[in-house]
Write a protein that holds these residues in place. Structure first.
Motif, PDB file in Angstrom:
ATOM      1  N   ARG A  73       0.804  -1.214   0.000  1.00  0.00           N
ATOM      2  CA  ARG A  73       0.000   0.000   0.000  1.00  0.00           C
ATOM      3  C   ARG A  73       0.846   1.277   0.000  1.00  0.00           C
ATOM      4  O   ARG A  73       0.375   2.329  -0.416  1.00  0.00           O
ATOM      5  CB  ARG A  73      -0.945   0.012   1.207  1.00  0.00           C
ATOM      6  N   ILE A  74       2.063   1.208   0.465  1.00  0.00           N
ATOM      7  CA  ILE A  74       2.936   2.389   0.502  1.00  0.00           C
ATOM      8  C   ILE A  74       3.926   2.292  -0.653  1.00  0.00           C
ATOM      9  O   ILE A  74       4.883   1.511  -0.609  1.00  0.00           O
ATOM     10  CB  ILE A  74       3.670   2.491   1.848  1.00  0.00           C
ATOM     11  N   LYS A  75       3.691   3.090  -1.704  1.00  0.00           N
ATOM     12  CA  LYS A  75       4.495   2.991  -2.916  1.00  0.00           C
ATOM     13  C   LYS A  75       5.864   3.633  -2.755  1.00  0.00           C
ATOM     14  O   LYS A  75       6.832   3.209  -3.378  1.00  0.00           O
ATOM     15  CB  LYS A  75       3.744   3.623  -4.093  1.00  0.00           C
ATOM     16  N   PRO A 108      -2.099   4.571  -1.724  1.00  0.00           N
ATOM     17  CA  PRO A 108      -2.857   4.185  -2.916  1.00  0.00           C
ATOM     18  C   PRO A 108      -3.600   5.375  -3.519  1.00  0.00           C
ATOM     19  O   PRO A 108      -4.086   6.253  -2.804  1.00  0.00           O
ATOM     20  CB  PRO A 108      -3.832   3.133  -2.368  1.00  0.00           C
ATOM     21  N   GLY A 109      -3.677   5.400  -4.848  1.00  0.00           N
ATOM     22  CA  GLY A 109      -4.300   6.517  -5.553  1.00  0.00           C
ATOM     23  C   GLY A 109      -3.388   7.718  -5.675  1.00  0.00           C
ATOM     24  O   GLY A 109      -3.844   8.809  -6.026  1.00  0.00           O
ATOM     25  N   ARG A 110      -2.105   7.523  -5.388  1.00  0.00           N
ATOM     26  CA  ARG A 110      -1.097   8.598  -5.454  1.00  0.00           C
ATOM     27  C   ARG A 110      -1.433   9.743  -4.501  1.00  0.00           C
ATOM     28  O   ARG A 110      -1.099  10.897  -4.743  1.00  0.00           O
ATOM     29  CB  ARG A 110      -0.939   9.115  -6.875  1.00  0.00           C
ATOM     30  N   ASN A 111      -2.100   9.422  -3.393  1.00  0.00           N
ATOM     31  CA  ASN A 111      -2.277  10.389  -2.324  1.00  0.00           C
ATOM     32  C   ASN A 111      -1.022  10.391  -1.456  1.00  0.00           C
ATOM     33  O   ASN A 111      -0.328   9.378  -1.349  1.00  0.00           O
ATOM     34  CB  ASN A 111      -3.504  10.039  -1.480  1.00  0.00           C
ATOM     35  N   THR A 112      -0.726  11.524  -0.827  1.00  0.00           N
ATOM     36  CA  THR A 112       0.515  11.670  -0.071  1.00  0.00           C
ATOM     37  C   THR A 112       0.209  12.086   1.361  1.00  0.00           C
ATOM     38  O   THR A 112      -0.593  12.999   1.602  1.00  0.00           O
ATOM     39  CB  THR A 112       1.428  12.727  -0.725  1.00  0.00           C
ATOM     40  N   LEU A 113       0.857  11.421   2.295  1.00  0.00           N
ATOM     41  CA  LEU A 113       0.744  11.752   3.710  1.00  0.00           C
ATOM     42  C   LEU A 113       2.114  12.169   4.223  1.00  0.00           C
ATOM     43  O   LEU A 113       3.103  11.439   4.040  1.00  0.00           O
ATOM     44  CB  LEU A 113       0.227  10.547   4.503  1.00  0.00           C
ATOM     45  N   LYS A 114       2.190  13.341   4.850  1.00  0.00           N
ATOM     46  CA  LYS A 114       3.443  13.835   5.412  1.00  0.00           C
ATOM     47  C   LYS A 114       3.245  14.138   6.894  1.00  0.00           C
ATOM     48  O   LYS A 114       2.198  14.652   7.290  1.00  0.00           O
ATOM     49  CB  LYS A 114       3.923  15.095   4.691  1.00  0.00           C
ATOM     50  N   ALA A 115       4.254  13.843   7.680  1.00  0.00           N
ATOM     51  CA  ALA A 115       4.183  14.110   9.117  1.00  0.00           C
ATOM     52  C   ALA A 115       5.549  14.589   9.597  1.00  0.00           C
ATOM     53  O   ALA A 115       6.586  14.075   9.165  1.00  0.00           O
ATOM     54  CB  ALA A 115       3.761  12.862   9.891  1.00  0.00           C
TER      55      ALA A 115
END
Length: 337
Positions: A73-75, A108-115
């Motif tokens: 799930r994490i590309k 997934p879906g080329r969404n990006t999460l940053k923290a």
């Protein structure tokens, strides 16, 4: 390995400095970087470059990790860890210190999460006082999380929330939201807004004095692009910053440095507002490669203090009576072939 040795000799003051960087790539995914900087009190090379400050020593360690297809799930996953410490050489004060952990992952879906997480230990602050002494700052923490959707879609969104501690432990809440609309390759519209709710915000007031504030800040922005054809473009951009701040305490740096103590007011209160606008409408005609005609309308303003005005009045006033209201035509012509 990169090493720079610095010597400056100007106005009868000779100074020395050094910068040392070491980068070690363990493999294609993992790298380590070590940085050491030293600048003595007399070094000054501002005629040739930029030196933010002198009389300091700094050490920094950075770990960079990058992994494709970390899980199903994490590309893509990127992580950076930074440890740093900076000293004033002469008084021997720690003036910058921190542990930072930044993460970015493509979902997934080329969404990006940053923290981003950070811990900033207790230190001395001597920069904000403009050379009028140093005061102790408490240990602080920082957290920010941002989620953005696939920018290739017609509608894409981004949003962030965060909390950060001010100099003496009070918490500031931050947030942002943005939407981008691209119905075709010819049009794009981007709307953004940033928000801060500040508590214990320390603002310099001249001399050795500071004010501690409770404040609210809004920063909306618009960016519109219309490519009429391959050589004609219209662009509209506008940014506004609005701040309303109420003073909670008036403080001063004691002689000889130390913790801030109650100060003697120079006014009944030091409340303030900020209302700053910049806007531009631009037409560009590309007559030929590197040959362009620009027609530009600029509008901008910065209001004086209006402490009794709400945000809608601050925005309305800054828009109605601009300090900058100009039209510019520019022709850029390329000679030769």
């Amino acid at each position: 390995v990169d090493t720079q040795l610095i010597n400056s000799d100007r106005d009868d003051a000779e100074g020395y400095g050094a910068i040392f960087d070491l980068m070690y790539a363990v493999n294609s995914s993992l790298r380590h970087k070590f940085e050491v900087e030293y600048m003595d009190e007399q070094v000054n090379f501002s005629d040739l470059g930029f030196l933010r400050r002198n009389n300091y020593a700094q050490m920094r360690y950075i770990m960079l990790y990058n992994k494709q297809n970390l899980t199903e799930r994490i590309k893509n996953y990127r992580s950076t860890v930074v440890l740093e410490q900076q000293y004033n050489i002469d008084p021997g004060q720690v003036i910058n210190s921190g542990v930072y952990w930044r993460n970015s992952m493509v979902l997934p879906g080329r969404n990006t999460l940053k923290a981003t997480f950070a811990h900033l230990p207790e230190r001395w602050e001597d920069f904000d006082s403009r050379g009028n002494g140093a005061y102790r700052v408490d240990a602080r923490n920082f957290l920010d999380i941002l989620l953005s959707t696939n920018a290739a879609h017609m509608f894409s969104f981004s949003g962030s929330v965060g909390r950060q501690q001010e100099h003496f432990g009070d918490w500031t809440l931050t947030g942002s939201f943005g939407v981008t609309v691209r119905p075709s390759n010819q049009f794009s519209l981007k709307l953004d807004v940033r928000y801060k709710k500040r508590d214990g915000w320390l603002v310099y007031q001249g001399g050795r004095n500071f004010g501690s504030y409770e404040g609210t800040e809004w920063q909306p922005a618009i960016d519109f692009n219309w490519y009429i054809s391959h050589n004609h473009q219209i662009r509209l951009s506008m940014q506004w910053a609005g701040v309303r701040a109420r003073e909670a305490n008036f403080l001063t740096i004691p002689v000889g440095d130390g913790d801030l103590v109650p100060g003697v007011r120079t006014m009944l209160d030091h409340d303030f507002t900020v209302s700053l606008l910049t806007a531009q409408l631009r037409y560009r005609w590309e007559i030929a490669p590197l040959t362009d005609l620009f027609l530009v309308y600029n509008r901008g303003n910065s209001l004086p203090n209006q402490t009794d005005s709400p945000f809608d009045d601050l925005f309305d006033d800054v828009l109605r009576d601009p300090l900058v209201d100009s039209f510019v035509a520019k022709l850029r012509w390329r000679f030769g072939n």
